[in-house]
Enzyme design. Sequence first.
Site, mmCIF file in Angstrom:
data_model
loop_
_atom_site.group_PDB
_atom_site.id
_atom_site.type_symbol
_atom_site.label_atom_id
_atom_site.label_comp_id
_atom_site.label_asym_id
_atom_site.label_seq_id
_atom_site.Cartn_x
_atom_site.Cartn_y
_atom_site.Cartn_z
ATOM 1 N N ASP A 1 -6.767 11.862 -5.355
ATOM 2 C CA ASP A 1 -7.985 12.245 -4.639
ATOM 3 C C ASP A 1 -7.602 12.770 -3.260
ATOM 4 O O ASP A 1 -6.452 12.660 -2.851
ATOM 5 C CB ASP A 1 -8.951 11.048 -4.514
ATOM 6 C CG ASP A 1 -8.250 9.808 -4.015
ATOM 7 O OD1 ASP A 1 -7.391 9.912 -3.123
ATOM 8 O OD2 ASP A 1 -8.559 8.714 -4.520
ATOM 9 N N ASP B 1 -8.465 12.705 0.788
ATOM 10 C CA ASP B 1 -9.153 12.016 1.878
ATOM 11 C C ASP B 1 -9.093 12.881 3.128
ATOM 12 O O ASP B 1 -8.076 13.513 3.404
ATOM 13 C CB ASP B 1 -8.487 10.664 2.146
ATOM 14 C CG ASP B 1 -8.555 9.762 0.927
ATOM 15 O OD1 ASP B 1 -9.671 9.512 0.441
ATOM 16 O OD2 ASP B 1 -7.489 9.337 0.439
ATOM 17 N N ASP C 1 -1.982 1.931 6.790
ATOM 18 C CA ASP C 1 -1.142 0.849 6.255
ATOM 19 C C ASP C 1 0.352 1.140 6.284
ATOM 20 O O ASP C 1 1.124 0.419 6.907
ATOM 21 C CB ASP C 1 -1.624 0.443 4.844
ATOM 22 C CG ASP C 1 -1.826 1.618 3.892
ATOM 23 O OD1 ASP C 1 -1.527 2.762 4.271
ATOM 24 O OD2 ASP C 1 -2.278 1.370 2.747
HETATM 25 P P1 ATP Z 1 -4.018 6.872 -3.823
HETATM 26 O O1 ATP Z 1 -3.016 7.829 -4.345
HETATM 27 O O2 ATP Z 1 -4.093 5.615 -4.601
HETATM 28 O O3 ATP Z 1 -5.362 7.475 -3.540
HETATM 29 P P2 ATP Z 1 -3.937 6.603 -0.967
HETATM 30 O O4 ATP Z 1 -2.774 6.347 -0.039
HETATM 31 O O5 ATP Z 1 -4.656 7.887 -0.787
HETATM 32 O O6 ATP Z 1 -3.397 6.401 -2.427
HETATM 33 P P3 ATP Z 1 -6.480 5.411 -0.542
HETATM 34 O O7 ATP Z 1 -6.911 4.067 -0.966
HETATM 35 O O8 ATP Z 1 -7.118 6.609 -1.136
HETATM 36 O O9 ATP Z 1 -4.914 5.415 -0.780
HETATM 37 O O10 ATP Z 1 -6.615 5.461 1.038
HETATM 38 C C1 ATP Z 1 -6.424 6.644 1.803
HETATM 39 C C2 ATP Z 1 -5.658 6.327 3.073
HETATM 40 O O11 ATP Z 1 -6.400 5.410 3.881
HETATM 41 C C3 ATP Z 1 -4.305 5.653 2.857
HETATM 42 O O12 ATP Z 1 -3.292 6.571 2.600
HETATM 43 C C4 ATP Z 1 -4.119 4.926 4.166
HETATM 44 O O13 ATP Z 1 -3.675 5.791 5.183
HETATM 45 C C5 ATP Z 1 -5.535 4.486 4.507
HETATM 46 N N1 ATP Z 1 -5.831 3.143 3.974
HETATM 47 C C6 ATP Z 1 -6.445 2.834 2.811
HETATM 48 N N2 ATP Z 1 -6.577 1.529 2.652
HETATM 49 C C7 ATP Z 1 -6.051 0.955 3.745
HETATM 50 C C8 ATP Z 1 -5.896 -0.396 4.202
HETATM 51 N N3 ATP Z 1 -6.318 -1.401 3.466
HETATM 52 N N4 ATP Z 1 -5.310 -0.592 5.410
HETATM 53 C C9 ATP Z 1 -4.888 0.456 6.165
HETATM 54 N N5 ATP Z 1 -4.999 1.721 5.795
HETATM 55 C C10 ATP Z 1 -5.576 1.987 4.613
HETATM 56 MG MG MG Z 2 -6.402 8.543 -1.787
#
Ligand code: ATP
Ligand code: MG
Length: 454
Positions: free
Chosen positions: A56, A58, A132
């Site tokens: 996805d 963001d 994170d």
């Molecule tokens: P995925 O491929 O699973 O979507 P992602 O890294 O994009 O992985 P998301 O859950 O979509 O994960 O979150 C987007 C971003 O928001 C992360 O990359 C991170 O920078 C931040 N983030 C999400 N959850 C947290 C958390 N619990 N604590 C700190 N930062 C977070």
């Molecule tokens: Mg994501």
Amino acid sequence: MTSNQTRIPAETHGLSLADLSDNARFVLEKLHEAGFEAYAVGGCVRDLLRGRSPKDFDVVTNARPEEVKRLFRRARIIGRRFKIVHVVFRDEMIEVTTFRGGDTGEVKRADGGMITRDNVFGSIHEDVWRRDFACNALYLDYASGDLVDYVEGLTDIRSGRLRVIGEPEDRYREDPVRMLRAARFAAKLGFHLTDDSEAAIAHCRSTLADISPARLFDETVKLMQGGAGRQTFLELRRLGLIEYLFDGLDHWIDPDDPVSDWGLIEKVLEATDRRVEQGLPVNPAFLFAGLFWRMLGRHRIKWLHQRVPADDAMVLAADEVMANMAKPLMIPRRLAEIIRAIWMLQPELERLAPPSARIGRGAEGKVDALDDNQRALLEAPWFRAAVDFLCLRSATPEVDESVCVFWRQYAPERSGHEEAPIEALQPSDFGKKRRRRRPRRRKPGGGNRQPSGE
Ligand code: ATP
Ligand code: MG
């Protein structure tokens, strides 16, 4: 917090705005045109830099949630602990967050340091410290095409390193779900946790007990259905995190012993990973049915030894498993019903299959070749899912393959998207209903189901 911003120009980092989805670009452009800063951030930048297609997209901006909402026709503000805007398109949803503010006194914390309310907005150089892992903290600037890196995230991506930003213990205590995310990313990306990011988990893992069961359920589904479920499960186990998701399961798992519960769990996770890879829908009912199946069997035998009738033994065992092993998670009611239905049909399917020698003698899926009891099973809710589950079991020593072969005639595997082991559940089968039924919890940290962006 210091902010050493490194700007890497598009010519050097190799990413192009054209690599983003059309919808993500549309959202960035609108924000930019309205005079706001707009960046693609997180997993999408990470995955594109690794040459993978993101799950996805963001977006992060200095526009406030209300300002973002006004710019788009179909946008809604969600979340309590941190407000996020979902911009909804026909086949995609873009999550837009506002830069989070620094670690000021305005962030509300529970006694242990867990952040319970967090609606302080800030700028990009504050936002970065709230993310994170360093590999998740790269920003792709819509205005310039530059990659913005404060934390040597690009180095981490190139070297396969998973490193918590800041002091790992503090960051895990702030949000214990980050430990689960660590396991997920380590497994999915094949990255290595740095020593201190890993060591801190042993000190902090008990804080996972403070996370609401609803959020834990959501995270568990992401862990197991993220495409690397098998590897993620093993990583969770290595990090000592399994018991916070499935109470009492760890004890029964031995990856070197196929007779342990791992025998079936591995099959279920592999089947799920295969489906995700093929882009086919997956249903968590199937997964949970498999995770808890052997435990169910142990409870069932206990009741049978106490001379409880077989049907009742199954019901009692299912109640126990749901009340004990699944306790850390709040499994939505509709899902629990399907899991039970799959379980309840298993002994019947085994009992009513003819001996292996008689299978295949001209029956070939003809319903009139069945007796009344067998025919009644075909009408049972979730019959097809139960057969799929039975066939998974028949890949382990506990069920003879002929039993699967027999019932398969009446529940043929479907190809492509039709092949879903269970019809995909609707969103309304999950959070929404469950939320409405439950009174809102006001306990710090409790009941705050948060979307992925925390
Ligand atoms: P995925 O491929 O699973 O979507 P992602 O890294 O994009 O992985 P998301 O859950 O979509 O994960 O979150 C987007 C971003 O928001 C992360 O990359 C991170 O920078 C931040 N983030 C999400 N959850 C947290 C958390 N619990 N604590 C700190 N930062 C977070
Ligand atoms: Mg994501």
